[in-house]
Design an enzyme around this catalytic site. Structure first.
Site, short mmCIF file in Angstrom:
data_model
loop_
_atom_site.label_atom_id
_atom_site.label_comp_id
_atom_site.label_asym_id
_atom_site.label_seq_id
_atom_site.Cartn_x
_atom_site.Cartn_y
_atom_site.Cartn_z
N CYS A 1 90.49 -14.17 56.49
CA CYS A 1 91.59 -13.47 57.22
C CYS A 1 91.36 -12.20 57.62
O CYS A 1 90.87 -11.16 56.83
CB CYS A 1 92.61 -13.47 56.08
SG CYS A 1 94.48 -12.64 56.83
N GLU B 1 101.43 -6.11 53.06
CA GLU B 1 101.01 -5.44 54.74
C GLU B 1 99.96 -4.72 54.72
O GLU B 1 99.83 -3.66 54.20
CB GLU B 1 102.46 -4.64 55.00
CG GLU B 1 102.60 -4.10 56.37
CD GLU B 1 101.97 -5.22 57.50
OE1 GLU B 1 102.53 -6.34 57.63
OE2 GLU B 1 100.85 -4.96 58.25
N TYR C 1 95.79 -14.99 68.45
CA TYR C 1 96.80 -15.86 67.82
C TYR C 1 97.96 -16.55 68.71
O TYR C 1 98.03 -17.61 68.62
CB TYR C 1 97.46 -15.42 66.52
CG TYR C 1 96.66 -15.33 65.21
CD1 TYR C 1 96.66 -16.20 64.10
CD2 TYR C 1 95.63 -14.19 64.97
CE1 TYR C 1 95.69 -16.21 63.19
CE2 TYR C 1 94.82 -13.86 64.06
CZ TYR C 1 94.92 -15.01 63.09
OH TYR C 1 93.98 -14.96 61.99
N1 LIG Z 1 101.25 -8.67 58.37
C1 LIG Z 1 100.50 -9.45 57.32
C2 LIG Z 1 99.72 -10.65 58.05
C3 LIG Z 1 98.71 -11.32 57.06
C4 LIG Z 1 98.64 -12.81 57.63
O1 LIG Z 1 99.27 -13.29 58.61
N2 LIG Z 1 97.69 -13.42 56.84
C5 LIG Z 1 97.33 -14.95 56.87
C6 LIG Z 1 95.90 -15.14 57.06
S1 LIG Z 1 94.94 -14.41 58.46
C7 LIG Z 1 98.03 -15.75 56.08
O2 LIG Z 1 97.81 -15.38 55.01
N3 LIG Z 1 98.55 -16.83 56.46
C8 LIG Z 1 99.14 -17.73 55.57
C9 LIG Z 1 100.18 -18.56 56.36
O3 LIG Z 1 100.49 -18.44 57.48
O4 LIG Z 1 100.66 -19.57 55.62
C10 LIG Z 1 99.19 -8.20 57.18
O5 LIG Z 1 98.87 -7.60 57.97
O6 LIG Z 1 99.04 -8.02 56.01
#
Ligand SMILES: N[C@@H](CCC(=O)N[C@@H](CS)C(=O)NCC(=O)O)C(=O)O
Length: 348
Positions: free
Chosen positions: A72, A167, A215
């Site tokens: 990630c 975050e 994305y």
């Molecule tokens: N706003 C968050 C976004 C984090 C995020 O989107 N992480 C993704 C991985 S790249 C995630 O864990 N996604 C899990 C999902 O969509 O179920 C940050 O920047 O910390």
């Protein structure tokens, strides 16, 4: 468990509900509007570790744990800050397995899962603190009524046994400024006062067009939002190339937060985004300045340890069956980011 403070959603935090979304988002691949555009929902746990007297979350050595996935980019920027600031001894971390799996029996949700042993998947480990199986379990421990996405990074407080923040944009700020009495590189400031306005301005368009832009290209389910996202992405990459032709870093002659935020996307670009997210108008290695700049940041002490390309490729190609139904992982291009770069030309 009597001392456990269960923080529910902080007041004023935007809920994850987004009326225009087809369904309540439980993973990023659900966050598609009717127009076919991908729209990321905001994070929920927004506490801040602070040195201020009276702070609930004080910057104590050994108190916090960062849950990440090496795959990630958002989690990787937190790990990058930990490494660059020299917080390894003060803050521990664990990476989950790269490929999403079922998180609960009888439930279709797919998400981040810990490995069952230290040897199951190199780089991934079992949860050392709570002994849970999934990131979803951590959210359930921290909040009984949580109903959003189960994302990494998760910054966990071992003392209060709860989530401080999920975050990354705020976690990196905490790591930059609040642990300086403990950090090995406490004097290094990646968000210095005199550059803040510039860093904020650069972050804004880099986030929208590049970090999240890839994305928006990859998760678009209609041609038009894809076309719009890709145009914005390449306008922004061209702009970065132009800036980096004239100066060493995005905001001048010193490395800032903006560079780390851009790096985590660039390092994934040719190996994943160019193929999986259809960001193929031009490859990173066709941009001489961006490519050399990526190599330079990769070679900052500690940074290469934040990049696990095996996890990165396994995750993206394996976790989004709507984009890559057979989960085939392309073999190339295997770029060597430790090869020499030309960025020293700016320090002459
Ligand atoms: N706003 C968050 C976004 C984090 C995020 O989107 N992480 C993704 C991985 S790249 C995630 O864990 N996604 C899990 C999902 O969509 O179920 C940050 O920047 O910390």
């Amino acid at each position: 468990m009597s001392s456990v403070v269960r923080l529910s959603l902080p007041l004023g935090t935007p809920r994850l509900l987004r009326p225009s979304l087809c369904t309540m988002a439980r993973t990023a691949v659900d966050e598609i509007e009717k127009s076919g555009a991908f729209v990321r929902s905001p994070s929920t746990f927004r506490n801040f570790i602070s040195r201020d007297q009276g702070s609930t979350f004080l910057p104590e050595s050994g108190r916090y744990h960062l849950y990440i996935s090496y795959a990630c980019p958002w989690a990787s920027r937190c790990l990058s800050f930990m490494k660059i600031k020299g917080l390894d001894k003060a803050i521990s971390f664990t990476s989950v397995k790269p490929k999403w799996e079922r998180t609960k029996e009888g439930d279709a949700h797919m998400g981040w899962v810990f490995s069952a042993s230290d040897t199951e998947e190199p780089g991934a480990e079992p949860d050392p603190l709570n002994g849970v199986k999934t990131i979803r379990d951590l959210y359930d421990l921290a909040s009984a009524n949580y109903s959003g996405k189960y994302t990494v990074p998760v910054l966990w407080d071992k003392k209060l046994e709860t989530i401080v923040s999920n975050e990354s944009a705020e976690i990196i700020r905490m790591f930059n400024s609040e642990f300086n009495d403990i950090a090995e590189n406490g004097d290094l400031d990646l968000y210095p006062q005199h550059l803040r306005a510039q860093v904020d301005e650069v972050n804004e368009w880099i986030y929208n067009r590049i970090n999240n832009g890839v994305y928006r290209c990859g998760f678009a389910t209609k041609q038009e939002p894809y076309d719009q996202a890709i145009d914005k992405l390449y306008e922004a990459l061209d702009k970065c190339e132009e800036i980096l032709a004239k100066q060493r870093y995005l905001c001048g002659s010193s490395l800032t937060e903006a560079d780390i935020r851009l790096f985590v996307t660039l390092i994934r670009f040719d190996e994943v985004y160019a193929v999986h997210f259809k960001c193929n108008k031009k490859l990173l290695r066709e941009y001489p300045n961006l490519f050399n700049y990526t190599k330079e940041i990769f070679q900052i002490p500690g940074m290469s340890s934040t990049v696990n390309m095996d996890h990165i490729k396994k995750h993206y190609y394996g976790s989004h069956p709507s984009i890559n139904p057979y989960g085939i992982i392309p073999q190339g291009p295997n770029i060597d980011y430790s090869a020499p770069h030309d960025r020293e030309r700016f320090s002459l």
